[in-house]
Design an enzyme around this catalytic site. Structure first.
Site, PDB file in Angstrom:
ATOM      1  N   ARG A 103     102.637  68.322  22.071  1.00  0.00           N
ATOM      2  CA  ARG A 103     101.388  67.836  22.687  1.00  0.00           C
ATOM      3  C   ARG A 103     101.060  66.527  21.969  1.00  0.00           C
ATOM      4  O   ARG A 103     100.767  66.535  20.772  1.00  0.00           O
ATOM      5  CB  ARG A 103     100.273  68.856  22.511  1.00  0.00           C
ATOM      6  CG  ARG A 103      98.912  68.277  22.823  1.00  0.00           C
ATOM      7  CD  ARG A 103      97.840  69.326  22.964  1.00  0.00           C
ATOM      8  NE  ARG A 103      97.999  70.040  24.219  1.00  0.00           N
ATOM      9  CZ  ARG A 103      97.076  70.839  24.750  1.00  0.00           C
ATOM     10  NH1 ARG A 103      95.924  71.022  24.124  1.00  0.00           N
ATOM     11  NH2 ARG A 103      97.283  71.443  25.894  1.00  0.00           N
ATOM     12  N   HIS A 130     100.575  67.048  32.364  1.00  0.00           N
ATOM     13  CA  HIS A 130     100.422  68.384  31.756  1.00  0.00           C
ATOM     14  C   HIS A 130     101.243  69.355  32.625  1.00  0.00           C
ATOM     15  O   HIS A 130     100.687  70.207  33.324  1.00  0.00           O
ATOM     16  CB  HIS A 130      98.946  68.765  31.727  1.00  0.00           C
ATOM     17  CG  HIS A 130      98.623  69.896  30.788  1.00  0.00           C
ATOM     18  ND1 HIS A 130      99.591  70.558  30.060  1.00  0.00           N
ATOM     19  CD2 HIS A 130      97.435  70.479  30.456  1.00  0.00           C
ATOM     20  CE1 HIS A 130      99.023  71.493  29.331  1.00  0.00           C
ATOM     21  NE2 HIS A 130      97.718  71.465  29.547  1.00  0.00           N
ATOM     22  N   GLN A 133     100.834  73.331  32.481  1.00  0.00           N
ATOM     23  CA  GLN A 133      99.591  73.768  33.108  1.00  0.00           C
ATOM     24  C   GLN A 133      99.751  73.879  34.620  1.00  0.00           C
ATOM     25  O   GLN A 133      99.344  74.860  35.247  1.00  0.00           O
ATOM     26  CB  GLN A 133      98.478  72.744  32.780  1.00  0.00           C
ATOM     27  CG  GLN A 133      97.152  73.080  33.415  1.00  0.00           C
ATOM     28  CD  GLN A 133      96.512  74.302  32.787  1.00  0.00           C
ATOM     29  OE1 GLN A 133      96.418  74.403  31.571  1.00  0.00           O
ATOM     30  NE2 GLN A 133      96.061  75.249  33.596  1.00  0.00           N
ATOM     31  N   ASP A 224      88.667  69.083  36.402  1.00  0.00           N
ATOM     32  CA  ASP A 224      88.994  69.006  34.970  1.00  0.00           C
ATOM     33  C   ASP A 224      87.905  68.154  34.308  1.00  0.00           C
ATOM     34  O   ASP A 224      87.094  67.515  35.000  1.00  0.00           O
ATOM     35  CB  ASP A 224      90.397  68.377  34.797  1.00  0.00           C
ATOM     36  CG  ASP A 224      90.882  68.383  33.354  1.00  0.00           C
ATOM     37  OD1 ASP A 224      90.311  69.111  32.521  1.00  0.00           O
ATOM     38  OD2 ASP A 224      91.845  67.646  33.046  1.00  0.00           O
ATOM     39  N   CYS A 264      91.693  73.793  34.433  1.00  0.00           N
ATOM     40  CA  CYS A 264      92.712  74.105  33.420  1.00  0.00           C
ATOM     41  C   CYS A 264      92.096  74.635  32.128  1.00  0.00           C
ATOM     42  O   CYS A 264      92.776  75.290  31.358  1.00  0.00           O
ATOM     43  CB  CYS A 264      93.558  72.866  33.132  1.00  0.00           C
ATOM     44  SG  CYS A 264      92.584  71.462  32.580  1.00  0.00           S
ATOM     45  N   ARG A 292      99.516  80.938  32.101  1.00  0.00           N
ATOM     46  CA  ARG A 292     100.205  80.022  31.179  1.00  0.00           C
ATOM     47  C   ARG A 292     101.272  80.808  30.418  1.00  0.00           C
ATOM     48  O   ARG A 292     102.397  80.352  30.240  1.00  0.00           O
ATOM     49  CB  ARG A 292      99.206  79.405  30.183  1.00  0.00           C
ATOM     50  CG  ARG A 292      98.213  78.424  30.790  1.00  0.00           C
ATOM     51  CD  ARG A 292      98.864  77.130  31.205  1.00  0.00           C
ATOM     52  NE  ARG A 292      99.574  76.469  30.137  1.00  0.00           N
ATOM     53  CZ  ARG A 292      99.027  75.628  29.262  1.00  0.00           C
ATOM     54  NH1 ARG A 292      97.757  75.322  29.336  1.00  0.00           N
ATOM     55  NH2 ARG A 292      99.780  75.052  28.310  1.00  0.00           N
TER      56      ARG A 292
HETATM   57  N1   CP Z   1      94.577  74.068  29.364  1.00  0.00           N
HETATM   58  C1   CP Z   1      95.039  73.823  28.140  1.00  0.00           C
HETATM   59  O1   CP Z   1      96.093  73.177  27.949  1.00  0.00           O
HETATM   60  O2   CP Z   1      94.275  74.345  27.139  1.00  0.00           O
HETATM   61  P1   CP Z   1      94.390  74.009  25.593  1.00  0.00           P
HETATM   62  O3   CP Z   1      94.016  72.538  25.449  1.00  0.00           O
HETATM   63  O4   CP Z   1      93.414  74.911  24.907  1.00  0.00           O
HETATM   64  O5   CP Z   1      95.799  74.232  25.135  1.00  0.00           O
HETATM   65  N1  NVA Z   2      92.719  66.403  30.839  1.00  0.00           N
HETATM   66  C1  NVA Z   2      92.452  67.244  29.700  1.00  0.00           C
HETATM   67  C2  NVA Z   2      93.237  68.519  29.806  1.00  0.00           C
HETATM   68  C3  NVA Z   2      93.031  69.482  28.661  1.00  0.00           C
HETATM   69  C4  NVA Z   2      93.875  70.717  28.772  1.00  0.00           C
HETATM   70  C5  NVA Z   2      92.806  66.508  28.418  1.00  0.00           C
HETATM   71  O1  NVA Z   2      93.829  65.821  28.390  1.00  0.00           O
HETATM   72  O2  NVA Z   2      92.043  66.604  27.453  1.00  0.00           O
END
Ligand code: CP
Ligand code: NVA
Length: 307
Positions: A103, A130, A133, A224, A264, A292
């Site tokens: 990430r 993502h 997701q 989101d 998400c 997930r």
């Molecule tokens: N939706 C998602 O990726 O959640 P987290 O940021 O908690 O991993």
């Molecule tokens: N768009 C959001 C998704 C979090 C799971 C971010 O990148 O923070």
């Protein structure tokens, strides 16, 4: 399957279907208490430059349920690109573990890891996409609606990483996607070009600046956060820009009667979505969160069994 899962565009429609079949199998038998030690003694390294609840817990739990284990590497642990270059990190991890999940802030970091690792690399959220997701989300839609073909998907809010993966998935699968974003926050031309290159005949994308236009006849409403991780200093400015893009009871009433509402998570309740909607009868957000786990187990098995 390709070596890595960095983008939804790495998958063909057949591979997506295979992942969904395996996810459903692992989910069903897992709930019946059956063990699937398909990745016995295999190790996943999980690099996190940003916080996480769902991604960390589902990948780690998934590896344990598959008979392997996972190692959490937070921002302070490896200081990716500072203490050590990204290629050096990828080359070292490739000698010890079986898969890297990352990430990152910039998408180029995931790409650099994948170019330099000899083991599979999974994108667990970058500023561009993502993909994990979105596989879980479309698997959830399939569970609730029994099909994906012909559904109208409405995405309301910021055309961010999650939205980009929805666009790519919809183009591969040939879905009807309607996006409503404020002026200046619509999808980037680069992602639209990417989607147009791979699209199947039935793919239809419309972009609006009014949420009401996007949710008309919608089977699915997705939203989101308005400021993603890394955009915290724009939060106040965005609260004003996005104020008309809230998914609330009034907006949901303009979609089909059996519309499902998705997010998400984490959600900023009272901003992009109201308590009433996220806790209401149309919401499937906890099914998405649960899935997930099941879809990520399927991705891990597909990537690691092929490796
Ligand atoms: N939706 C998602 O990726 O959640 P987290 O940021 O908690 O991993
Ligand atoms: N768009 C959001 C998704 C979090 C799971 C971010 O990148 O923070």
């Amino acid at each position: 399957m390709q070596k890595d899962f960095v983008s939804i565009a790495d998958l063909t429609i057949d591979e997506i279907d295979e992942i969904f079949r395996l996810s459903a199998h692992l989910k069903k038998e897992g709930k019946e208490g059956k063990e699937h030690h398909l990745l016995k003694n295999r190790t996943l390294a999980m690099i996190f430059e940003k916080p996480s609840l769902r991604t960390r817990v589902t990948f780690e739990t998934g590896m344990v349920q598959l008979g392997g284990h996972a190692i959490y590497l937070g921002p302070k642990d490896i200081q990716l690109g500072e203490r050590e270059s990204i290629p050096d990190c990828a080359r070292n991890l490739s000698r010890w573990v079986d898969c890297i999940m990352a990430r990152t802030f910039t998408h180029s970091t995931v790409l650099e890891l994948s170019e330099n690792a000899t083991i599979p690399v999974i994108n667990a959220l970058s500023d561009k996409e993502h993909p994990c997701q979105i596989l879980a989300d479309f698997f959830t839609i399939l569970e609730h609606k029994g099909r994906l073909d012909g559904l109208n998907i409405a995405y309301i809010g910021d055309s961010n990483n999650v939205c980009n993966s929805i666009i790519l998935f919809s183009s591969i699968y040939g879905l009807n996607l309607r996006i409503a974003s404020p002026k200046g926050y619509e999808p980037h031309t680069s992602i639209l070009n990417e989607a147009n290159k791979m699209q199947t005949a039935t793919f239809e994308l419309m972009v609006f600046n009014k949420p009401e236009s996007a949710v008309k006849d919608a089977d699915v409403i997705y939203t989101d956060v308005w400021a993603s991780m890394g955009q915290e200093d724009e939060k106040i400015k965005r609260l004003k820009i996005f104020e008309d893009f809230q998914v609330n009871t009034d907006l949901v009433s303009k979609a089909k009667k059996d519309v499902i509402v998705m997010h998400c998570l984490p959600a900023h309740r009272g901003e992009e979505i109201t308590d009433e909607v996220i806790d209401g009868p149309h919401s499937v957000v906890l099914d998405e969160a649960e899935n997930r786990l099941h879809t990520e187990k399927a991705i891990l098995v597909k990537l690691l069994k092929a490796a």
